[in-house]
Each structure stands twice: as structure tokens, then as C-alpha cells.
Design an enzyme around this catalytic site. Structure first.
Site, PDB file in Angstrom:
ATOM      1  N   SER A  62       0.819  -1.215   0.000  1.00 51.23           N
ATOM      2  CA  SER A  62       0.000   0.000   0.000  1.00 51.23           C
ATOM      3  C   SER A  62       0.851   1.263   0.000  1.00 51.23           C
ATOM      4  CB  SER A  62      -0.904   0.019   1.228  1.00 51.23           C
ATOM      5  OG  SER A  62      -1.612  -1.188   1.348  1.00 51.23           O
TER       6      SER A  62
HETATM    7  N1  SAH Z   1      -0.860  -5.162   4.049  1.00 51.71           N
HETATM    8  C1  SAH Z   1      -0.065  -5.395   2.855  1.00 51.71           C
HETATM    9  C2  SAH Z   1      -0.784  -5.056   1.565  1.00 51.71           C
HETATM   10  C3  SAH Z   1      -1.755  -6.096   1.275  1.00 51.71           C
HETATM   11  S1  SAH Z   1      -2.298  -6.324  -0.381  1.00 51.71           S
HETATM   12  C4  SAH Z   1       1.254  -4.660   2.905  1.00 51.71           C
HETATM   13  O1  SAH Z   1       1.481  -3.881   3.826  1.00 51.71           O
HETATM   14  O2  SAH Z   1       2.082  -4.908   2.016  1.00 51.71           O
HETATM   15  C5  SAH Z   1      -3.607  -7.428   0.056  1.00 51.71           C
HETATM   16  C6  SAH Z   1      -3.168  -8.804   0.444  1.00 51.71           C
HETATM   17  O3  SAH Z   1      -4.326  -9.514   0.867  1.00 51.71           O
HETATM   18  C7  SAH Z   1      -2.592  -9.592  -0.731  1.00 51.71           C
HETATM   19  O4  SAH Z   1      -1.321 -10.060  -0.413  1.00 51.71           O
HETATM   20  C8  SAH Z   1      -3.595 -10.741  -0.913  1.00 51.71           C
HETATM   21  O5  SAH Z   1      -2.988 -11.959  -1.321  1.00 51.71           O
HETATM   22  C9  SAH Z   1      -4.178 -10.860   0.479  1.00 51.71           C
HETATM   23  N2  SAH Z   1      -5.476 -11.529   0.545  1.00 51.71           N
HETATM   24  C10 SAH Z   1      -6.538 -11.407  -0.285  1.00 51.71           C
HETATM   25  N3  SAH Z   1      -7.538 -12.197   0.119  1.00 51.71           N
HETATM   26  C11 SAH Z   1      -7.124 -12.816   1.252  1.00 51.71           C
HETATM   27  C12 SAH Z   1      -7.717 -13.755   2.154  1.00 51.71           C
HETATM   28  N4  SAH Z   1      -8.949 -14.219   1.982  1.00 51.71           N
HETATM   29  N5  SAH Z   1      -6.980 -14.175   3.198  1.00 51.71           N
HETATM   30  C13 SAH Z   1      -5.724 -13.712   3.423  1.00 51.71           C
HETATM   31  N6  SAH Z   1      -5.117 -12.832   2.602  1.00 51.71           N
HETATM   32  C14 SAH Z   1      -5.808 -12.383   1.539  1.00 51.71           C
END
Ligand code: SAH
Length: 215
Positions: A62
Site C-alpha cells: 500500500s
Molecule cells: N498489508 C499489505 C498489503 C496487502 S495487499 C502490505 O502492507 O504490504 C492485500 C493482500 O491480501 C494480498 O497479499 C492478498 O494476497 C491478500 N489476501 C486477499 N484475500 C485474502 C484472504 N482471503 N486471506 C488472506 N489474505 C488475503
């Protein structure tokens, strides 16, 4: 001469202040978290810019502003047991780890979860616990939580997660409403009432329910 990491970090913190982030604890946590260690090879020179960057598995780390604003909205302190859904690069979890008692973070891609875990070890962030799995179901064995942060966009109010919130707890989550996603803040009152606030519009990758990926 190119500006060194310290100068670039100071510039990033100044940019966040200008963008309206005033919480000193949050700015301090950002300052102590080396974002260049959370971005892929080849993107290090952009790590201090206030914008999202691509990471493995087609996901994104992000924008620093969004990380700071969501962290401030979560109202974390060092007594809080925090659950994060969507570990991604691990950056948001690392920022939270500077402020919270313990951070539990769930990721559905094994590759991302393992890479993030290695970063936490390298930075000696021993108060982060990682898990590969479907975060849309929360982490029942560790529930309840004081704070829950969802960093992927849900289609509707994440009720399964809100059930794992303590009375008095706070959850921030991007929730899709038509074309746009709105960052929602849910506050569980002691009497069972749920306060729902729409904070601002955001853009996150989707929260994908179902089994975790084996890669
Ligand atoms: N917080 C992260 C950014 C996350 S991007 C950072 O600081 O870099 C969103 C993430 O959510 C992705 O890696 C994606 O794979 C994950 N995601 C999506 N659906 C999910 C689920 N049901 N359970 C766990 N992770 C999930």
C-alpha cells in the site's frame, strides 16, 4: 549526490504530515520501519515515495499515506492484540508491531507470507505471528482481538471478522460499495451496538475468500 535513506525517510514523513497525518506515534512507527526492505528488488529507489508498488503474486504494497491513515484510524496502543488480514509484503504489520502488543497476520499466498516472515525475523519484530490461510474467516483460535485491520477489499461488511472483535474493539476495512471502495471503521460498543463510520475512499486488491494458495 543522491539523497541517502535517512534524508528520503525524513522527506516521506514530511509528505505524510503535509497530507494530513498528525499522529506522532504513527509517524514515529513509519519512520522506524525501513520500507525499502519490503519492496521487490529493483524498486528500492522508489520505496520512499508516497505511492503503492507491485509485489509478488500480482499484489501491492500500500501507499505509505494509506498505511499511516489506516493505522491512525485503528487507534492502536501497546495493550492491543491486533489481527491483520492480507500480510502482503508485511509492511503494514511491521508498522503496527511498533505500536501494538502483538500482531497476528494472515496471508493466502504462501510465497508472500514466507517472505514477510523472513523480513520480520531480520528486523527482529518478534511480536508478529504469521499464518497462511483464508483471512476472511479471521483467526478463531486467537480471537477475540482488540483491533482488526483488513488490507484487502471485502464485498460487504466483514461480519465473520467483526464477531472476533472484543467489546470496545475497532476494525478498519475497505468495503466495496458499487464502483468505489470505502474505508470503513467499525467500533464495537460494550453494549453490543456497532458504530459504522465511512472514512475515505481507497483502492485495494480484492479480499478473495476460500482456500489459501500453495505457492
Ligand atoms: N498489508 C499489505 C498489503 C496487502 S495487499 C502490505 O502492507 O504490504 C492485500 C493482500 O491480501 C494480498 O497479499 C492478498 O494476497 C491478500 N489476501 C486477499 N484475500 C485474502 C484472504 N482471503 N486471506 C488472506 N489474505 C488475503
Amino acid at each position: 549526490m543522491n539523497a541517502g535513506p535517512d534524508t528520503r525517510m525524513i522527506q516521506l514523513v514530511m509528505a505524510l504530515r503535509r497530507a494530513g497525518i498528525s499522529d506522532k506515534h504513527v509517524l514515529g512507527a513509519i519512520e522506524r520501519t525501513p520500507r525499502e526492505q519490503f519492496v521487490p528488488q529493483g524498486f528500492q529507489d522508489q520505496a520512499f515515495e508516497n505511492r503503492p508498488l507491485p509485489i509478488d503474486c500480482g499484489q501491492t504494497i500500500s501507499q505509505p499515506y494509506v498505511v499511516a491513515a489506516m493505522t491512525a484510524a485503528l487507534k492502536v496502543d501497546d495493550r492491543c492484540k491486533v489481527l491483520e488480514i492480507g500480510t502482503g509484503s508485511g509492511y503494514q504489520a511491521a508498522v503496527l508491531a511498533r505500536l501494538a502488543r502483538r500482531v497476528y497476520t494472515v496471508e493466502r499466498y504462501r510465497t508472500l507470507g514466507k517472505e514477510a516472515e523472513a523480513r520480520f525475523a531480520e528486523l527482529r519484530l518478534t511480536n508478529i505471528v504469521t499464518r497462511i490461510g483464508d483471512g476472511s474467516l479471521g483467526w478463531p483460535e486467537q480471537a477475540p482481538f482488540d483491533r482488526i485491520i483488513v488490507t484487502a477489499a471485502a464485498q460487504s461488511r466483514p461480519d465473520a471478522l467483526l464477531e472476533q472483535l472484543k467489546p470496545g474493539g475497532v476494525c478498519v476495512a475497505p468495503v466495496k460499495a458499487g464502483e468505489v471502495q470505502t474505508l470503513m471503521r467499525y467500533t464495537a460498543a460494550e453494549d453490543g451496538f456497532l458504530l459504522e463510520e465511512a472514512l475515505f475512499d481507497v483502492r485495494f486488491v480484492p479480499l478473495v475468500p476460500g482456500a489459501a494458495r500453495s505457492f
